[in-house]
Design a protein around this motif. Structure first.
Motif, PDB file in Angstrom:
ATOM      1  N   ASN A 132      32.516   0.949 -14.829  1.00  0.00           N
ATOM      2  CA  ASN A 132      33.436   1.547 -15.802  1.00  0.00           C
ATOM      3  C   ASN A 132      33.397   0.870 -17.168  1.00  0.00           C
ATOM      4  O   ASN A 132      34.179   1.228 -18.043  1.00  0.00           O
ATOM      5  CB  ASN A 132      34.860   1.503 -15.241  1.00  0.00           C
ATOM      6  CG  ASN A 132      35.038   2.386 -14.033  1.00  0.00           C
ATOM      7  OD1 ASN A 132      35.280   3.576 -14.135  1.00  0.00           O
ATOM      8  ND2 ASN A 132      34.891   1.787 -12.843  1.00  0.00           N
ATOM      9  N   LYS A 133      32.472  -0.090 -17.313  1.00  0.00           N
ATOM     10  CA  LYS A 133      32.279  -0.785 -18.598  1.00  0.00           C
ATOM     11  C   LYS A 133      33.615  -1.297 -19.159  1.00  0.00           C
ATOM     12  O   LYS A 133      33.976  -1.041 -20.309  1.00  0.00           O
ATOM     13  CB  LYS A 133      31.587   0.144 -19.601  1.00  0.00           C
ATOM     14  CG  LYS A 133      30.175   0.526 -19.170  1.00  0.00           C
ATOM     15  CD  LYS A 133      29.502   1.440 -20.179  1.00  0.00           C
ATOM     16  CE  LYS A 133      28.041   1.648 -19.873  1.00  0.00           C
ATOM     17  NZ  LYS A 133      27.718   1.937 -18.472  1.00  0.00           N
ATOM     18  N   ILE A 134      34.350  -2.024 -18.325  1.00  0.00           N
ATOM     19  CA  ILE A 134      35.639  -2.580 -18.725  1.00  0.00           C
ATOM     20  C   ILE A 134      35.413  -3.725 -19.712  1.00  0.00           C
ATOM     21  O   ILE A 134      34.667  -4.665 -19.410  1.00  0.00           O
ATOM     22  CB  ILE A 134      36.421  -3.100 -17.500  1.00  0.00           C
ATOM     23  CG1 ILE A 134      36.560  -2.015 -16.430  1.00  0.00           C
ATOM     24  CG2 ILE A 134      37.784  -3.635 -17.928  1.00  0.00           C
ATOM     25  CD1 ILE A 134      37.354  -0.822 -16.849  1.00  0.00           C
ATOM     26  N   PRO A 135      36.021  -3.680 -20.889  1.00  0.00           N
ATOM     27  CA  PRO A 135      35.848  -4.765 -21.869  1.00  0.00           C
ATOM     28  C   PRO A 135      36.616  -6.015 -21.439  1.00  0.00           C
ATOM     29  O   PRO A 135      37.847  -6.022 -21.394  1.00  0.00           O
ATOM     30  CB  PRO A 135      36.427  -4.171 -23.154  1.00  0.00           C
ATOM     31  CG  PRO A 135      37.397  -3.123 -22.696  1.00  0.00           C
ATOM     32  CD  PRO A 135      36.867  -2.588 -21.399  1.00  0.00           C
ATOM     33  N   LYS A 136      35.909  -7.071 -21.150  1.00  0.00           N
ATOM     34  CA  LYS A 136      36.531  -8.272 -20.595  1.00  0.00           C
ATOM     35  C   LYS A 136      37.534  -8.913 -21.548  1.00  0.00           C
ATOM     36  O   LYS A 136      38.573  -9.435 -21.115  1.00  0.00           O
ATOM     37  CB  LYS A 136      35.456  -9.279 -20.202  1.00  0.00           C
ATOM     38  CG  LYS A 136      34.538  -8.777 -19.096  1.00  0.00           C
ATOM     39  CD  LYS A 136      33.474  -9.788 -18.740  1.00  0.00           C
ATOM     40  CE  LYS A 136      32.579  -9.271 -17.614  1.00  0.00           C
ATOM     41  NZ  LYS A 136      31.528 -10.242 -17.238  1.00  0.00           N
ATOM     42  N   ALA A 137      37.245  -8.872 -22.833  1.00  0.00           N
ATOM     43  CA  ALA A 137      38.134  -9.505 -23.809  1.00  0.00           C
ATOM     44  C   ALA A 137      39.473  -8.789 -23.913  1.00  0.00           C
ATOM     45  O   ALA A 137      40.441  -9.355 -24.420  1.00  0.00           O
ATOM     46  CB  ALA A 137      37.458  -9.547 -25.172  1.00  0.00           C
ATOM     47  N   GLU A 138      39.521  -7.559 -23.423  1.00  0.00           N
ATOM     48  CA  GLU A 138      40.742  -6.764 -23.512  1.00  0.00           C
ATOM     49  C   GLU A 138      41.426  -6.601 -22.161  1.00  0.00           C
ATOM     50  O   GLU A 138      42.238  -5.698 -21.965  1.00  0.00           O
ATOM     51  CB  GLU A 138      40.414  -5.388 -24.107  1.00  0.00           C
ATOM     52  CG  GLU A 138      39.851  -5.466 -25.520  1.00  0.00           C
ATOM     53  CD  GLU A 138      39.492  -4.108 -26.081  1.00  0.00           C
ATOM     54  OE1 GLU A 138      39.765  -3.089 -25.408  1.00  0.00           O
ATOM     55  OE2 GLU A 138      38.935  -4.061 -27.190  1.00  0.00           O
TER      56      GLU A 138
END
Length: 210
Positions: free
Chosen positions: A151-157
């Protein structure tokens, strides 16, 4: 504020440490072994969960499958005591209003989480339930990594909210921030040793990032 919130279930959203303790003591009584206190339970909590049971059961004489099945059976006997943690539903609603994506990541079986989430009226807050396929409480990190990649989750967010050292370990494996809450399944000293923010209640308005 973080856009993605990864919630642990047991001990974090649901206040079930006391019920888990009752289930463990039910098993200990069945095997004629000494019961334990909630403090002893929290101090002994470990991952993988087998390390917890090794402290109280003779694992050479006890099949681990018996423990997992018996625990779930006894847990069900106490399910009338199951409650959401105070303040958690308000925080879930607040996060939804802020447009956050909320996901459950748990060692519990998916079907069990879905049942209780619906029962407590919080199922609609979550986009996904990443639970186990069985009762063995395995593969939490692997399931999270797979979901993040797909799901290409943005780690920084993203932030993980949990009640155990293992939840912190999961956050480290994922490369995301973590907030831990005491009052769940693990003792405060162990949580504080992780070095991330530790809160005592979801009614605490100083929660980092909120």
């Amino acid at each position: 504020m973080k856009k993605y919130i990864i919630w642990d279930w047991n001990g974090t959203i649901v206040d079930d440490a006391g019920i888990a303790l009752d289930a463990v003591n039910d098993m200990l009584r069945e095997q004629h072994r000494p019961e334990i206190t909630l403090e002893e339970y929290r101090n002994a909590m470990d991952t993988p969960i087998l390390r917890f049971y090794e402290q109280f059961f003779d694992m050479k004489a006890t099949d681990f499958n018996w423990i997992t099945e018996r625990f779930q059976s006894y847990y069900e006997n106490h399910k009338d005591q199951l409650r959401l943690h105070e303040g958690v539903e308000g925080l879930l609603e607040y996060c939804r209003q802020k447009g956050c994506h909320q996901i459950i990541l748990s060692s519990s079986a998916t079907r069990i989480i879905q049942f209780y989430a619906k029962l407590f009226g919080v199922a609609d807050y979550f986009e996904a339930v990443l639970g186990a396929d069985d009762l063995l409480a395995a593969g939490k990190i692997e399931r999270a990594v797979e979901y993040f990649e797909q799901n290409k989750i943005p780690k920084a967010e993203t932030v993980m909210i949990g009640d155990s050292v293992h939840d912190f370990d999961v956050s480290q494996a994922l490369g995301i921030d973590c907030i831990l809450m005491s009052g769940g399944h693990q003792d405060l000293q162990s949580l504080q040793s992780c070095g991330c923010p530790v809160i005592t209640s979801f009614q605490d308005h100083s929660i980092p990032g909120f």
